[in-house]
Design an enzyme around this catalytic site. Structure first.
Site, PDB file in Angstrom:
ATOM      1  CG  ASP A 170      -2.063   0.923   1.142  1.00  0.00           C
ATOM      2  OD1 ASP A 170      -2.274   1.506   0.065  1.00  0.00           O
ATOM      3  OD2 ASP A 170      -2.772   1.086   2.151  1.00  0.00           O
ATOM      4  CG  LEU A 214       9.156 -17.178  -3.331  1.00  0.00           C
ATOM      5  CD1 LEU A 214       8.982 -17.183  -1.815  1.00  0.00           C
ATOM      6  CD2 LEU A 214       9.530 -15.772  -3.799  1.00  0.00           C
ATOM      7  CG  HIS A 218      -0.117   1.861  -9.235  1.00  0.00           C
ATOM      8  ND1 HIS A 218      -0.341   1.525  -7.921  1.00  0.00           N
ATOM      9  CD2 HIS A 218      -1.211   2.578  -9.616  1.00  0.00           C
ATOM     10  CE1 HIS A 218      -1.509   2.009  -7.526  1.00  0.00           C
ATOM     11  NE2 HIS A 218      -2.053   2.660  -8.540  1.00  0.00           N
TER      12      HIS A 218
HETATM   13  C1  FPP Z   1      -2.235   0.198  -3.193  1.00  0.00           C
HETATM   14  O1  FPP Z   1      -1.683   1.489  -3.188  1.00  0.00           O
HETATM   15  C2  FPP Z   1      -1.670  -0.549  -4.301  1.00  0.00           C
HETATM   16  C3  FPP Z   1      -2.364  -1.151  -5.282  1.00  0.00           C
HETATM   17  C4  FPP Z   1      -3.839  -1.130  -5.345  1.00  0.00           C
HETATM   18  C5  FPP Z   1      -1.684  -1.840  -6.390  1.00  0.00           C
HETATM   19  C6  FPP Z   1      -0.481  -2.594  -5.997  1.00  0.00           C
HETATM   20  C7  FPP Z   1       0.225  -3.010  -7.221  1.00  0.00           C
HETATM   21  C8  FPP Z   1       1.556  -3.023  -7.357  1.00  0.00           C
HETATM   22  C9  FPP Z   1       2.498  -2.684  -6.269  1.00  0.00           C
HETATM   23  C10 FPP Z   1       2.186  -3.454  -8.625  1.00  0.00           C
HETATM   24  C11 FPP Z   1       1.584  -4.719  -9.175  1.00  0.00           C
HETATM   25  C12 FPP Z   1       2.501  -5.373 -10.060  1.00  0.00           C
HETATM   26  C13 FPP Z   1       2.399  -6.653 -10.447  1.00  0.00           C
HETATM   27  C14 FPP Z   1       3.482  -7.223 -11.218  1.00  0.00           C
HETATM   28  C15 FPP Z   1       1.252  -7.497 -10.142  1.00  0.00           C
HETATM   29  P1  FPP Z   1      -2.653   2.734  -3.383  1.00  0.00           P
HETATM   30  O2  FPP Z   1      -2.731   3.030  -4.817  1.00  0.00           O
HETATM   31  O3  FPP Z   1      -3.972   2.466  -2.721  1.00  0.00           O
HETATM   32  O4  FPP Z   1      -1.862   3.847  -2.613  1.00  0.00           O
HETATM   33  P2  FPP Z   1      -2.468   5.052  -1.786  1.00  0.00           P
HETATM   34  O5  FPP Z   1      -3.232   4.445  -0.637  1.00  0.00           O
HETATM   35  O6  FPP Z   1      -1.270   5.810  -1.334  1.00  0.00           O
HETATM   36  O7  FPP Z   1      -3.349   5.823  -2.722  1.00  0.00           O
END
Ligand code: FPP
Length: 263
Positions: A38, A149, A55
């Site tokens: 997050d 893994l 992201h």
């Molecule tokens: C939450 O942060 C994150 C997500 C909803 C997406 C997580 C995805 C990735 C880290 C990359 C995925 C990659 C692959 C290869 C599957 P947020 O956007 O809610 O952050 P915020 O709370 O600060 O707005």
């Protein structure tokens, strides 16, 4: 038996020496670590960048954490990449998130194969665009015999719908006489979930200071140790991962019972 392993920073200091980044007991490494990644949006906002830049940076962190988890002989690393609720985000963000697995795998799949990592996915495949699903399925196929893994992506995953689906499947099997009501135990119910071939997570990490589960593995996390950090996911690194495991190793897990010396 306590068997210490010292972890070093892969980058050398200016003087050419390596910095110690933690010490772990080799015999109590969590077998299954689950992470709620997050803070990508906030990371981007702090830099006046679009959310998708966060992201993208977050995707790169997955590579680092996969490598260290594999080297520590963690069995399963489950990453919450997209929840069933994330469809509510703006279309540009959803489209971008659905492209990231392809980008990640087109860049890192050879390395994952080389490092003996097995890619799996859990989630509702129905709504996932075919270009995303094809990339993940191809990676799953190409790594299916790997013994290192297990890198398990939770993609279009929601725990309540997983539990509801399992309940319906159990009911169907009772109706069809495949199982009887008396057979329904913790173990049997677990075998109807998407995590049927995995152990429950030993450690859950959530980054960015939020302290909630957000519909993630509600059944499986019943006895899991939780570790929260204010670090935003794109800033998360090997040292933070080791800190989380060090803290895990200091905890006493009783699973509702008593410590052996208390009994
Ligand atoms: C939450 O942060 C994150 C997500 C909803 C997406 C997580 C995805 C990735 C880290 C990359 C995925 C990659 C692959 C290869 C599957 P947020 O956007 O809610 O952050 P915020 O709370 O600060 O707005």
């Amino acid at each position: 038996m306590l068997e210490k392993i010292k972890l070093w920073n892969s980058k050398k200091t200016k003087e050419g020496s390596q910095e110690g980044i933690g010490e772990l007991d080799k015999n109590s490494i969590p077998q299954h670590i689950a992470i709620i990644m997050d803070g990508n949006g906030r990371w981007a906002k702090k830099r006046a960048l679009p959310r998708i830049a966060g992201h993208h940076e977050g995707m790169k962190v997955i590579r680092k954490i996969t490598r260290i988890a594999n080297s520590l002989e963690v069995k399963t690393l489950t990453l919450y990449a997209f929840s069933t609720e994330n469809w509510k985000r703006p279309k540009v963000e959803v489209d971008y998130l659905m492209k990231l697995p392809e980008e990640f795998l087109s860049t890192f799949l050879p390395e994952l194969i080389e490092e003996n990592v097995r890619v799996t996915m859990m989630g509702d495949e129905g709504e996932i665009p075919s270009h995303t699903l094809n990339a993940v399925q191809k990676a799953m196929e190409q790594t299916k015999d790997n013994t290192g893994l297990q890198l398990n992506f939770a993609l279009n995953y929601g725990s309540r719908s997983e539990i509801l689906q399992a309940t319906k499947d159990v009911l169907k099997d009772v109706k069809n006489g495949i199982i009887s009501e008396e057979d329904i135990t913790d173990e049997l119910f677990s075998s109807y979930l998407m995590t049927k071939s995995m152990s429950d997570p030993d450690l859950l990490i959530r980054t960015s200071g939020e302290m909630r589960l957000s519909n993630f593995m509600l059944w499986q996390l019943a006895y899991t140790e939780f570790w929260f950090t204010d670090v935003l996911w794109p800033d998360f690194n090997e040292q933070h991962f080791i800190q989380a495991i060090e803290e895990f190793q200091r905890r006493s897990r009783r699973f509702g019972g008593l410590q052996s010396e208390e009994s």
